[in-house]
Scaffold this motif. Structure first.
Motif, PDB file in Angstrom:
ATOM      1  N   VAL A 186       0.982  -1.246   0.425  1.00 29.71           N
ATOM      2  CA  VAL A 186      -0.086  -0.060  -0.096  1.00 29.71           C
ATOM      3  C   VAL A 186       0.797   0.983  -0.140  1.00 29.71           C
ATOM      4  O   VAL A 186       0.482   2.089  -0.544  1.00 29.71           O
ATOM      5  CB  VAL A 186      -1.286   0.320   1.267  1.00 29.71           C
ATOM      6  CG1 VAL A 186      -1.261   1.691   1.115  1.00 29.71           C
ATOM      7  CG2 VAL A 186      -1.924  -0.619   1.000  1.00 29.71           C
ATOM      8  N   LYS A 187       1.933   0.939   0.333  1.00 25.86           N
ATOM      9  CA  LYS A 187       2.608   2.382   0.829  1.00 25.86           C
ATOM     10  C   LYS A 187       3.299   2.721  -0.402  1.00 25.86           C
ATOM     11  O   LYS A 187       3.759   3.773  -0.945  1.00 25.86           O
ATOM     12  CB  LYS A 187       4.246   2.183   2.154  1.00 25.86           C
ATOM     13  CG  LYS A 187       5.072   3.376   1.529  1.00 25.86           C
ATOM     14  CD  LYS A 187       5.655   3.388   3.866  1.00 25.86           C
ATOM     15  CE  LYS A 187       6.688   4.945   3.414  1.00 25.86           C
ATOM     16  NZ  LYS A 187       7.587   4.720   2.063  1.00 25.86           N
ATOM     17  N   GLU A 188       3.924   1.348  -1.122  1.00 23.54           N
ATOM     18  CA  GLU A 188       4.074   1.639  -2.262  1.00 23.54           C
ATOM     19  C   GLU A 188       3.541   2.254  -3.118  1.00 23.54           C
ATOM     20  O   GLU A 188       3.472   3.037  -4.183  1.00 23.54           O
ATOM     21  CB  GLU A 188       4.987  -0.086  -2.720  1.00 23.54           C
ATOM     22  CG  GLU A 188       5.720   0.131  -4.533  1.00 23.54           C
ATOM     23  CD  GLU A 188       5.937  -1.131  -4.336  1.00 23.54           C
ATOM     24  OE1 GLU A 188       6.651  -1.188  -5.878  1.00 23.54           O
ATOM     25  OE2 GLU A 188       5.824  -2.278  -4.022  1.00 23.54           O
ATOM     26  N   GLN A 189       2.163   2.091  -3.422  1.00 21.87           N
ATOM     27  CA  GLN A 189       0.938   1.897  -4.549  1.00 21.87           C
ATOM     28  C   GLN A 189       1.350   3.782  -3.546  1.00 21.87           C
ATOM     29  O   GLN A 189       0.893   4.573  -4.674  1.00 21.87           O
ATOM     30  CB  GLN A 189      -0.324   1.946  -3.980  1.00 21.87           C
ATOM     31  CG  GLN A 189      -1.285   2.245  -4.470  1.00 21.87           C
ATOM     32  CD  GLN A 189      -2.591   1.402  -4.376  1.00 21.87           C
ATOM     33  OE1 GLN A 189      -2.689   0.989  -3.443  1.00 21.87           O
ATOM     34  NE2 GLN A 189      -3.435   1.547  -5.101  1.00 21.87           N
ATOM     35  N   ARG A 228       3.344   4.171 -15.676  1.00 25.45           N
ATOM     36  CA  ARG A 228       3.093   2.409 -15.800  1.00 25.45           C
ATOM     37  C   ARG A 228       4.053   1.564 -13.803  1.00 25.45           C
ATOM     38  O   ARG A 228       2.995   0.514 -13.867  1.00 25.45           O
ATOM     39  CB  ARG A 228       3.974   2.044 -16.355  1.00 25.45           C
ATOM     40  CG  ARG A 228       3.029   2.145 -18.213  1.00 25.45           C
ATOM     41  CD  ARG A 228       3.824   2.198 -19.597  1.00 25.45           C
ATOM     42  NE  ARG A 228       3.492   2.150 -20.842  1.00 25.45           N
ATOM     43  CZ  ARG A 228       4.023   1.565 -21.510  1.00 25.45           C
ATOM     44  NH1 ARG A 228       5.528   1.520 -21.738  1.00 25.45           N
ATOM     45  NH2 ARG A 228       3.583   1.582 -22.989  1.00 25.45           N
ATOM     46  N   ARG A 229       4.522   2.312 -14.048  1.00 32.17           N
ATOM     47  CA  ARG A 229       4.923   2.137 -12.252  1.00 32.17           C
ATOM     48  C   ARG A 229       3.726   1.976 -11.274  1.00 32.17           C
ATOM     49  O   ARG A 229       3.739   1.671 -10.506  1.00 32.17           O
ATOM     50  CB  ARG A 229       6.284   2.705 -12.255  1.00 32.17           C
ATOM     51  CG  ARG A 229       7.811   2.502 -12.823  1.00 32.17           C
ATOM     52  CD  ARG A 229       9.147   2.815 -12.174  1.00 32.17           C
ATOM     53  NE  ARG A 229       9.236   4.026 -12.480  1.00 32.17           N
ATOM     54  CZ  ARG A 229      10.078   5.144 -12.972  1.00 32.17           C
ATOM     55  NH1 ARG A 229      10.515   4.297 -14.342  1.00 32.17           N
ATOM     56  NH2 ARG A 229       9.689   6.519 -13.413  1.00 32.17           N
ATOM     57  N   SER A 230       3.303   3.381 -11.800  1.00 35.92           N
ATOM     58  CA  SER A 230       2.310   3.853 -10.621  1.00 35.92           C
ATOM     59  C   SER A 230       1.153   2.855 -10.848  1.00 35.92           C
ATOM     60  O   SER A 230       0.443   2.009 -10.045  1.00 35.92           O
ATOM     61  CB  SER A 230       1.924   5.434 -11.201  1.00 35.92           C
ATOM     62  OG  SER A 230       0.279   5.172 -10.078  1.00 35.92           O
ATOM     63  N   LEU A 231       1.311   2.479 -12.090  1.00 35.08           N
ATOM     64  CA  LEU A 231      -0.226   0.855 -12.185  1.00 35.08           C
ATOM     65  C   LEU A 231       0.563  -0.207 -11.856  1.00 35.08           C
ATOM     66  O   LEU A 231      -0.767  -1.108 -11.262  1.00 35.08           O
ATOM     67  CB  LEU A 231      -0.531   0.816 -13.763  1.00 35.08           C
ATOM     68  CG  LEU A 231      -1.411   0.030 -14.139  1.00 35.08           C
ATOM     69  CD1 LEU A 231      -2.835   0.364 -13.899  1.00 35.08           C
ATOM     70  CD2 LEU A 231      -1.470  -0.093 -15.996  1.00 35.08           C
ATOM     71  N   ALA A 232       1.534  -0.546 -11.843  1.00 37.18           N
ATOM     72  CA  ALA A 232       2.197  -1.728 -11.537  1.00 37.18           C
ATOM     73  C   ALA A 232       2.131  -1.561 -10.251  1.00 37.18           C
ATOM     74  O   ALA A 232       1.896  -2.891  -8.862  1.00 37.18           O
ATOM     75  CB  ALA A 232       3.695  -2.382 -11.820  1.00 37.18           C
ATOM     76  N   ALA A 233       2.494  -0.633  -9.713  1.00 35.44           N
ATOM     77  CA  ALA A 233       2.811  -0.580  -7.729  1.00 35.44           C
ATOM     78  C   ALA A 233       1.134  -0.748  -7.806  1.00 35.44           C
ATOM     79  O   ALA A 233       0.739  -1.609  -6.629  1.00 35.44           O
ATOM     80  CB  ALA A 233       3.156   0.302  -7.566  1.00 35.44           C
ATOM     81  N   LEU A 235      -1.779  -2.626  -8.764  1.00 38.31           N
ATOM     82  CA  LEU A 235      -1.870  -4.144  -9.305  1.00 38.31           C
ATOM     83  C   LEU A 235      -1.426  -4.630  -8.318  1.00 38.31           C
ATOM     84  O   LEU A 235      -1.897  -5.759  -7.578  1.00 38.31           O
ATOM     85  CB  LEU A 235      -1.211  -4.152 -10.528  1.00 38.31           C
ATOM     86  CG  LEU A 235      -2.100  -3.828 -12.108  1.00 38.31           C
ATOM     87  CD1 LEU A 235      -1.591  -4.108 -13.202  1.00 38.31           C
ATOM     88  CD2 LEU A 235      -3.846  -3.708 -11.725  1.00 38.31           C
ATOM     89  N   ARG A 236       0.130  -4.395  -8.115  1.00 40.77           N
ATOM     90  CA  ARG A 236       0.410  -5.615  -6.424  1.00 40.77           C
ATOM     91  C   ARG A 236      -0.055  -5.268  -5.315  1.00 40.77           C
ATOM     92  O   ARG A 236      -0.660  -6.135  -4.408  1.00 40.77           O
ATOM     93  CB  ARG A 236       2.038  -4.517  -6.478  1.00 40.77           C
ATOM     94  CG  ARG A 236       2.835  -5.431  -8.148  1.00 40.77           C
ATOM     95  CD  ARG A 236       4.339  -5.227  -7.035  1.00 40.77           C
ATOM     96  NE  ARG A 236       4.354  -4.097  -7.165  1.00 40.77           N
ATOM     97  CZ  ARG A 236       5.425  -3.440  -8.385  1.00 40.77           C
ATOM     98  NH1 ARG A 236       5.393  -3.769  -9.329  1.00 40.77           N
ATOM     99  NH2 ARG A 236       5.619  -2.255  -7.830  1.00 40.77           N
TER     100      ARG A 236
END
Length: 564
Positions: A186-189, A228-233, A235-236
């Motif tokens: 969640v923090k990474e997102q 894209r990095r934000s989207l990947a985070a 999605l994770r």
């Protein structure tokens, strides 16, 4: 003894300062769940003591009791929800106000977060942090429901009650093992989302210049990568939370189903009555919701803690400038830079006398940027910057801002009207009109049917670049600081308008009835021709000074700088 993390301290403070509404609402929520847990128990009692015996009096008595329970259930839910929603809304508001005040601290917040990321913290993270005040009553009422149902099952059948009391802690302990992973995801997102927001804000603000140099495709590609990095985070984090939710739902359903199967077997073997069987089935079905709440507790607390950590990072960030206690004299606001080294500036000497209109031209754009930034935030430099004889960074900040106002090249407008963007504080119409006229911003008002009441969208997106510059300049001129620093205020206006602005600044700030000081950092010949004196910066230091016309005639480097 372990130290409390900053995020945990923020959460504890939220609980403490909303205690009356939080605990009142929690108590009402607990009563609500108590009544909800009693419903299947009362239905079982009605079956055994009234329906099975044919006792009409008992039937009416227990139905009346059930109706009263439903009444209390409805009233406590309404009152409790009102208290808790008020607490959540007020805590979110308090956090937003605190964050905004910290970000706008006159001593300048020391942070590497960009504007968009700070906006994300002030909105999304403040909201998620306040949600803790919703989680606490939900968890408490779920525990009440589970306790009441477990006691009822123990009284009906000890094996059923023990199954509930033993299985729930085991399930929660297993699910709680995933809490650290959820918190990290969640923090990474949220961090990645903040970076994407920051970049989007910068790109939208600078869209016109990007188009001007043909760099819009490069800007779009950069945003695509960050997005894209934000989207990947995201999605994770979503996959982790969904997997957790699926596991918790499955375990809760299996537990409730297991209780129902056991109850069915006990009823078939005559160990419990029909009414007790109905109570067990109803309680098992009812327990699915509180089981689910208790199961998602780690996910909730992880999200709240991650947001609280980001909030704490901003609230506890240091400031760039010292408190400032010095007070320059009420008159004689001279500005003197002596042997100043800062970034590309090297040994800079600059003296602006009382009421003087000084132009500054830099051969290197980086020198101009550094000077404007330094006068706005005098930090990490060598040498002396004196305002009225006092070091600039030691002057009390509110007073320093009133005396010396540095208007950056890129300024922001806000949602409202043209008048509200210029006249931040109440002002008489004469001064407002004069400032608008000096900045040629009166023409912006004349182009719209609503005049000064024309709407302005966020960041002035409905205005052209030149219109935004004129409105921002009018705002700076209306403030009438004794010393005003302007950095490239007319790069997006046409030549005719630029001449009008040059004449307007001269008339408003350096006419016969005014004695303000102005530092104009620019390479515009039109603006420089209106100044009293021009200082030319070569390689980070003064290499020439004099009247604009004189420097153009005798200094090749200066001539190239103002004609590029």
């Amino acid at each position: 003894m372990s130290k409390i993390s900053p995020g945990t301290a923020i959460l504890r403070r939220a609980v403490a300062r909303n205690g009356r509404r939080l605990w009142g609402g929690t108590a009402l929520a607990g009563v609500y769940q108590l009544c909800a847990a009693l419903v299947p128990i009362l239905i079982g009692v009605i079956v055994d003591r009234a329906v099975a015996t044919g006792d009409l009096t008992a039937l009416l008595t227990w139905i009346t009791t059930l109706a009263m329970v439903y009444l209390v259930l409805a009233v406590t839910y309404r009152l409790g929800a009102r208290q808790l929603q008020r607490a959540i809304a007020e805590e979110g508001h308090r956090l937003r106000v605190e964050l905004a005040a910290r970000i706008l601290d006159p001593r300048v917040l020391r942070t590497e977060r960009h504007t968009g990321d700070l906006l994300s913290v002030t909105t999304t993270d403040a909201e998620y942090t306040s949600y803790l005040l919703d989680h606490i009553p939900r968890i408490t009422s779920a525990l009440v429901a589970v306790t009441v149902s477990a006691v009822a099952l123990l009284l009906i059948s000890p094996p059923l009650g023990l199954t509930v009391l033993v299985a729930i802690p085991i399930v929660l302990a297993i699910l709680n093992l995933t809490a650290p992973l959820i918190a990290r995801r969640v923090k990474e997102q949220q961090d990645q989302a903040g970076r994407a927001t920051a970049l989007a804000t910068d790109l939208v603000t600078g869209l016109r210049p990007l188009r001007g140099i043909g760099a819009q495709d490069a800007g779009a590609a950069r945003y695509r990568r960050v997005s894209r990095r934000s989207l990947a985070a995201a999605l994770r984090a979503s996959r982790t939370q969904n997997a957790y939710l699926s596991a918790s739902t499955m375990l809760s359903t299996l537990l409730a189903g297991g209780i129902a199967v056991m109850a069915g077997w006990f009823a078939l073997t005559g160990r419990i009555t029909v009414g007790q069987f109905i109570t067990v089935i109803g309680s098992a079905q009812f327990l699915v919701e509180p089981f689910g709440v208790l199961a998602v507790v780690p996910s909730w607390t992880a999200a709240a803690r991650a947001s609280a950590d980001r909030v704490a990072a901003v609230l506890q960030a240091g400031v760039v400038l010292p408190p400032g206690v010095a007070a320059p004299p009420d008159t004689g606001y001279e500005l003197r830079l002596t042997d100043v080294t800062y970034g590309p500036l090297a040994g800079l000497h600059l003296h602006v006398r009382v009421g003087e209109f000084v132009g500054v031209v830099a051969r290197r754009p980086a020198d101009a940027e550094a000077l404007a930034r330094l006068l706005a935030v005098p930090d990490a430099y060598q040498g002396d910057i004196l305002l009225g004889g006092e070091r600039l960074e030691t002057v009390e900040r509110d007073r320093a801002r009133r005396v010396l106002h540095s208007e950056p090249h890129r300024t922001d407008l806000f949602t409202g009207t043209l008048a509200s963007n210029v006249a931040i504080h109440d002002d008489d119409g004469g001064r407002l009109a004069a400032a608008l006229r000096a900045a040629a911003a009166d023409e912006v008002a004349h182009l719209h049917p609503a005049g000064l009441h024309m709407p302005v969208t966020e960041r002035g997106a409905n205005l052209s670049g030149g219109q935004r510059q004129r409105v921002a300049l009018a705002r700076a001129l209306l403030a009438r600081p004794p010393l005003l620093v302007l950095h490239d205020p007319t790069t997006a206006v046409d030549a005719v308008t630029e001449q009008a602005i040059a004449d307007g600044i001269r008339a408003l700030r350096h006419g016969p009835d005014a004695s303000y000081g102005t530092v104009l950092i620019t390479s515009s010949p039109t603006l420089l021709a209106a100044t009293d004196r021009v200082v030319f910066l070569g390689d980070g230091t003064v290499t020439a000074e004099g009247a604009h016309a004189e420097l153009v005639t005798r200094n090749d480097s200066y001539r190239r700088a103002v004609r590029r």
